[in-house]
Design a protein around this motif. Structure first.
Motif, PDB file in Angstrom:
ATOM      1  N   MET A   1       0.848  -1.188   0.000  1.00 30.49           N
ATOM      2  CA  MET A   1       0.000   0.000   0.000  1.00 30.49           C
ATOM      3  C   MET A   1       0.880   1.233   0.000  1.00 30.49           C
ATOM      4  O   MET A   1       1.948   1.230   0.587  1.00 30.49           O
ATOM      5  CB  MET A   1      -0.898  -0.013   1.239  1.00 30.49           C
ATOM      6  N   GLY A   2       0.426   2.290  -0.604  1.00 31.35           N
ATOM      7  CA  GLY A   2       1.096   3.578  -0.522  1.00 31.35           C
ATOM      8  C   GLY A   2       0.802   4.167   0.838  1.00 31.35           C
ATOM      9  O   GLY A   2       0.066   5.132   0.960  1.00 31.35           O
ATOM     10  N   THR A   3       1.404   3.556   1.881  1.00 29.94           N
ATOM     11  CA  THR A   3       1.045   3.829   3.271  1.00 29.94           C
ATOM     12  C   THR A   3       1.144   5.306   3.628  1.00 29.94           C
ATOM     13  O   THR A   3       0.225   5.866   4.217  1.00 29.94           O
ATOM     14  CB  THR A   3       1.926   2.996   4.215  1.00 29.94           C
ATOM     15  N   ASP A   4       2.272   5.932   3.296  1.00 29.82           N
ATOM     16  CA  ASP A   4       2.434   7.335   3.665  1.00 29.82           C
ATOM     17  C   ASP A   4       1.420   8.222   2.944  1.00 29.82           C
ATOM     18  O   ASP A   4       0.835   9.115   3.554  1.00 29.82           O
ATOM     19  CB  ASP A   4       3.857   7.808   3.347  1.00 29.82           C
ATOM     20  N   VAL A   5       1.199   7.959   1.677  1.00 33.00           N
ATOM     21  CA  VAL A   5       0.224   8.743   0.911  1.00 33.00           C
ATOM     22  C   VAL A   5      -1.172   8.528   1.487  1.00 33.00           C
ATOM     23  O   VAL A   5      -1.943   9.479   1.653  1.00 33.00           O
ATOM     24  CB  VAL A   5       0.280   8.371  -0.593  1.00 33.00           C
ATOM     25  N   TYR A   6      -1.493   7.267   1.813  1.00 32.47           N
ATOM     26  CA  TYR A   6      -2.794   6.958   2.416  1.00 32.47           C
ATOM     27  C   TYR A   6      -2.954   7.711   3.739  1.00 32.47           C
ATOM     28  O   TYR A   6      -3.973   8.374   3.965  1.00 32.47           O
ATOM     29  CB  TYR A   6      -2.939   5.452   2.631  1.00 32.47           C
TER      30      TYR A   6
ATOM     31  N   ARG B   1      -8.763  13.817  -0.838  1.00 34.98           N
ATOM     32  CA  ARG B   1      -9.228  13.009  -1.970  1.00 34.98           C
ATOM     33  C   ARG B   1      -8.103  12.797  -2.977  1.00 34.98           C
ATOM     34  O   ARG B   1      -7.883  11.696  -3.465  1.00 34.98           O
ATOM     35  CB  ARG B   1     -10.416  13.687  -2.626  1.00 34.98           C
ATOM     36  N   ARG B   2      -7.376  13.866  -3.304  1.00 38.89           N
ATOM     37  CA  ARG B   2      -6.282  13.754  -4.262  1.00 38.89           C
ATOM     38  C   ARG B   2      -5.240  12.735  -3.788  1.00 38.89           C
ATOM     39  O   ARG B   2      -4.796  11.870  -4.547  1.00 38.89           O
ATOM     40  CB  ARG B   2      -5.617  15.116  -4.472  1.00 38.89           C
ATOM     41  N   LEU B   3      -4.867  12.817  -2.516  1.00 44.86           N
ATOM     42  CA  LEU B   3      -3.874  11.896  -1.974  1.00 44.86           C
ATOM     43  C   LEU B   3      -4.398  10.463  -1.946  1.00 44.86           C
ATOM     44  O   LEU B   3      -3.661   9.517  -2.242  1.00 44.86           O
ATOM     45  CB  LEU B   3      -3.452  12.341  -0.571  1.00 44.86           C
ATOM     46  N   LEU B   4      -5.668  10.299  -1.631  1.00 49.73           N
ATOM     47  CA  LEU B   4      -6.237   8.951  -1.590  1.00 49.73           C
ATOM     48  C   LEU B   4      -6.377   8.365  -2.990  1.00 49.73           C
ATOM     49  O   LEU B   4      -6.204   7.150  -3.171  1.00 49.73           O
ATOM     50  CB  LEU B   4      -7.566   8.965  -0.839  1.00 49.73           C
ATOM     51  N   GLU B   5      -6.664   9.204  -3.970  1.00 49.98           N
ATOM     52  CA  GLU B   5      -6.680   8.714  -5.351  1.00 49.98           C
ATOM     53  C   GLU B   5      -5.275   8.263  -5.767  1.00 49.98           C
ATOM     54  O   GLU B   5      -5.114   7.239  -6.430  1.00 49.98           O
ATOM     55  CB  GLU B   5      -7.222   9.788  -6.300  1.00 49.98           C
TER      56      GLU B   5
ATOM     57  N   ALA C   1      -2.977   7.154  -3.673  1.00 52.27           N
ATOM     58  CA  ALA C   1      -2.732   5.907  -2.930  1.00 52.27           C
ATOM     59  C   ALA C   1      -3.398   4.721  -3.623  1.00 52.27           C
ATOM     60  O   ALA C   1      -2.835   3.618  -3.655  1.00 52.27           O
ATOM     61  CB  ALA C   1      -3.234   6.039  -1.492  1.00 52.27           C
ATOM     62  N   LEU C   2      -4.572   4.950  -4.194  1.00 45.75           N
ATOM     63  CA  LEU C   2      -5.269   3.865  -4.898  1.00 45.75           C
ATOM     64  C   LEU C   2      -4.541   3.490  -6.191  1.00 45.75           C
ATOM     65  O   LEU C   2      -4.519   2.319  -6.564  1.00 45.75           O
ATOM     66  CB  LEU C   2      -6.724   4.242  -5.179  1.00 45.75           C
ATOM     67  N   LEU C   3      -3.916   4.446  -6.835  1.00 48.13           N
ATOM     68  CA  LEU C   3      -3.110   4.140  -8.020  1.00 48.13           C
ATOM     69  C   LEU C   3      -1.899   3.285  -7.635  1.00 48.13           C
ATOM     70  O   LEU C   3      -1.502   2.386  -8.370  1.00 48.13           O
ATOM     71  CB  LEU C   3      -2.646   5.426  -8.712  1.00 48.13           C
TER      72      LEU C   3
ATOM     73  N   ASP D   1      -6.274  -2.361  -2.629  1.00 48.33           N
ATOM     74  CA  ASP D   1      -6.230  -2.229  -1.170  1.00 48.33           C
ATOM     75  C   ASP D   1      -7.584  -1.760  -0.623  1.00 48.33           C
ATOM     76  O   ASP D   1      -8.040  -0.659  -0.937  1.00 48.33           O
ATOM     77  CB  ASP D   1      -5.122  -1.261  -0.776  1.00 48.33           C
ATOM     78  N   VAL D   2      -8.194  -2.589   0.182  1.00 50.51           N
ATOM     79  CA  VAL D   2      -9.536  -2.306   0.718  1.00 50.51           C
ATOM     80  C   VAL D   2      -9.534  -1.068   1.603  1.00 50.51           C
ATOM     81  O   VAL D   2     -10.449  -0.241   1.542  1.00 50.51           O
ATOM     82  CB  VAL D   2     -10.072  -3.540   1.481  1.00 50.51           C
ATOM     83  N   GLU D   3      -8.500  -0.911   2.414  1.00 45.31           N
ATOM     84  CA  GLU D   3      -8.429   0.246   3.305  1.00 45.31           C
ATOM     85  C   GLU D   3      -8.346   1.546   2.510  1.00 45.31           C
ATOM     86  O   GLU D   3      -9.006   2.537   2.840  1.00 45.31           O
ATOM     87  CB  GLU D   3      -7.214   0.098   4.226  1.00 45.31           C
ATOM     88  N   VAL D   4      -7.566   1.541   1.443  1.00 44.54           N
ATOM     89  CA  VAL D   4      -7.448   2.724   0.587  1.00 44.54           C
ATOM     90  C   VAL D   4      -8.774   2.994  -0.120  1.00 44.54           C
ATOM     91  O   VAL D   4      -9.232   4.140  -0.180  1.00 44.54           O
ATOM     92  CB  VAL D   4      -6.293   2.561  -0.426  1.00 44.54           C
TER      93      VAL D   4
END
Length: 154
Positions: free
Chosen positions: A1-6, A22-26, A28-30, A35-38
């Motif tokens: 996971m992009g842990t820090d970004v998430y 939202r931008r950071l979470l998008e 993190a999803l990329l 990842d379910v948490e993301v």
């Protein structure tokens, strides 16, 4: 996971900066597309941004990947309840409660989903929600139980 970004995205959401969260979470999803948490975090951001349809879609994906995970299931169930899809909300919560029968928020949402069709069973789930440690969940469960008491006395 992009842990820090998430984490940064969730921190921005908590601080009220929905756009940046939202931008950071998008992002993190990329980095971690499955990842379910993301997905859950991004769905929250989308809901806060007024994109309820996309939030439901993302929660559906998260729930399909991890049906027993309580937090995305509870958020999805609540959005379904708001749309009047009580039976679907109950379906979403069943795997969670099979894995964690005493999860307070899941029990509260299932009680809400069952209130119209099975008030007696709904009261049983409200009682389980009352035993949880979250004051807000307990308050909501108590109010629901009072409302159901007239149609399903114990």
């Amino acid at each position: 996971m992009g842990t820090d970004v998430y984490r940064d995205g969730m921190a921005r959401l908590a601080a009220g900066d929905v756009g940046e969260g939202r931008r950071l979470l998008e992002e993190a999803l990329l980095i971690s597309p499955g990842d379910v948490e993301v997905m859950h975090g991004l769905a929250r951001a989308l809901d806060l941004a007024g994109e309820r349809g996309r939030a439901v879609e993302l929660l559906e994906h998260a729930n399909a990947r991890a049906p027993a995970e309580p937090e995305p299931a509870c958020d999805l169930a609540m959005l379904l309840l708001e749309r009047g899809e009580d039976a679907r909300a109950a379906q979403v919560l069943e795997p969670v409660l099979a894995a964690r029968p005493d999860h307070p928020r899941s029990n509260l949402h299932l009680a809400m989903a069952l209130a119209k069709t099975d008030p007696e069973r709904a009261r049983g789930h409200a009682a389980k929600a009352l035993r949880g440690g979250d004051a807000e969940v307990q308050e909501q469960a108590a109010a629901l139980d009072r409302a159901l008491a007239s149609v399903a006395p114990r």
